[in-house]
Motif scaffolding. Sequence first.
Motif, PDB file in Angstrom:
ATOM      1  N   PHE A 170       0.904  -1.271   0.049  1.00  0.00           N
ATOM      2  CA  PHE A 170      -0.095  -0.045  -0.005  1.00  0.00           C
ATOM      3  C   PHE A 170       0.814   1.328  -0.072  1.00  0.00           C
ATOM      4  CE2 PHE A 170      -2.726   3.211   2.244  1.00  0.00           C
ATOM      5  CZ  PHE A 170      -3.679   3.142   1.246  1.00  0.00           C
ATOM      6  N   GLN A 171       2.138   1.137   0.811  1.00  0.00           N
ATOM      7  CA  GLN A 171       2.830   2.246   0.761  1.00  0.00           C
ATOM      8  C   GLN A 171       3.476   2.782  -0.688  1.00  0.00           C
ATOM      9  OE1 GLN A 171       3.624   4.667   3.205  1.00  0.00           O
ATOM     10  NE2 GLN A 171       4.299   5.700   1.329  1.00  0.00           N
ATOM     11  N   GLN A 172       3.624   1.331  -1.586  1.00  0.00           N
ATOM     12  CA  GLN A 172       4.044   1.817  -2.844  1.00  0.00           C
ATOM     13  C   GLN A 172       2.988   2.595  -3.831  1.00  0.00           C
ATOM     14  OE1 GLN A 172       5.542  -2.483  -3.198  1.00  0.00           O
ATOM     15  NE2 GLN A 172       7.204  -1.446  -4.162  1.00  0.00           N
ATOM     16  N   ALA A 173       1.864   2.013  -3.479  1.00  0.00           N
ATOM     17  CA  ALA A 173       0.764   2.499  -4.338  1.00  0.00           C
ATOM     18  C   ALA A 173       0.615   3.930  -3.760  1.00  0.00           C
ATOM     19  CB  ALA A 173      -0.611   1.891  -3.863  1.00  0.00           C
ATOM     20  N   ILE A 174       0.844   4.551  -2.467  1.00  0.00           N
ATOM     21  CA  ILE A 174       0.820   5.830  -1.930  1.00  0.00           C
ATOM     22  C   ILE A 174       2.047   6.365  -2.855  1.00  0.00           C
ATOM     23  CG2 ILE A 174       1.171   7.498  -0.187  1.00  0.00           C
ATOM     24  CD1 ILE A 174      -0.091   5.234   1.717  1.00  0.00           C
ATOM     25  N   ASN A 175       3.257   5.796  -2.958  1.00  0.00           N
ATOM     26  CA  ASN A 175       4.234   6.700  -3.608  1.00  0.00           C
ATOM     27  C   ASN A 175       3.847   7.170  -5.150  1.00  0.00           C
ATOM     28  OD1 ASN A 175       5.650   6.469  -1.298  1.00  0.00           O
ATOM     29  ND2 ASN A 175       6.783   4.489  -1.926  1.00  0.00           N
ATOM     30  N   ILE A 176       3.224   6.074  -5.767  1.00  0.00           N
ATOM     31  CA  ILE A 176       2.662   6.149  -7.013  1.00  0.00           C
ATOM     32  C   ILE A 176       1.464   7.090  -7.433  1.00  0.00           C
ATOM     33  CG2 ILE A 176       1.737   4.893  -9.251  1.00  0.00           C
ATOM     34  CD1 ILE A 176       3.063   2.380  -8.075  1.00  0.00           C
ATOM     35  N   VAL A 177       0.471   7.126  -6.606  1.00  0.00           N
ATOM     36  CA  VAL A 177      -0.619   8.064  -6.949  1.00  0.00           C
ATOM     37  C   VAL A 177      -0.860   8.903  -5.606  1.00  0.00           C
ATOM     38  CG1 VAL A 177      -1.666   6.232  -8.310  1.00  0.00           C
ATOM     39  CG2 VAL A 177      -2.194   6.482  -5.709  1.00  0.00           C
TER      40      VAL A 177
END
Length: 297
Positions: A170-177
Amino acid sequence: MSSLVVKETNLDSLNLINRGKVRDIYDLGSGFLIISTDRLSAFDVILPNPIPDKGKVLNKLSLFWMKKMEQICPNHIITADVNAYPDECRQFASVLEGRSVFVKKAEVFPVECVARGYIIGSGWKDYQRTSAVCGIRLPTGLQQAQKLPEPIFTPSTKAEIGSHDENISFQQAINIVGAETANWLRDTTLELYLFGSKWAEERGIIIADTKFEFGLIAGRRTLIDEVLTPDSSRFWPTLDYRIGVSPPSLDKQFVRDYLEELDWDKTPPAPELPQEIVQKTSDNYRRIYEILAGAKL
């Protein structure tokens, strides 16, 4: 019609902007024309055999769900009535009927939004290695296909044709969007999944997991692409469900299971499918549509 229906009918007069694993997208200026073909992909590789009526199932089932889910999230549909399409499409009505939709243009979020209610597939493999899925710690001692205490959101990257989607945290998703959008994607994904799961369970079907895609249309987050289809979801008949094994399914898992038995490294080119596998897959797609939508294809 076969998966090559677009090529055979020659839609060269329309502006093709993307030929994906399953869908062909045309830019008509005022919107996109999306055609669901009978192509089938497995392990992110397009298989050589078309699956009869598969495109119609994907198109009609997505339309069914998007209409029902409008109360939760807006969608990109303008119309699925071929007679209401832009004039340049009318000559292709026989090709487009039942397997196409005219939609608003969206800026797609580069994250696939996966909801898992049961532990199976890549999630089960992750859990066996790490006791977690996409960084989400799960209770110890879970068995294959077991229902999770509550559904989880496990995003993934969007792969190009021939490449594989990769689970991300989820943190990687935050980093993306960004945090706000990532939170909205998570919450909306789980709400849509729970809505669809309740509908399906009342009709004897378990939705083990599924994926959604979203985009921005006029600054508004919007549901796009396909929704709760046998390409994007695992559907298990309740009567056949057993914990500890991969249950029989009414989706393309049937094809994945067959391919897993072959000496194939899951890179192109994919092997030919026997006719009985093609027919069984087509039957499964039609059956799940009829169960969920309550109508004949």
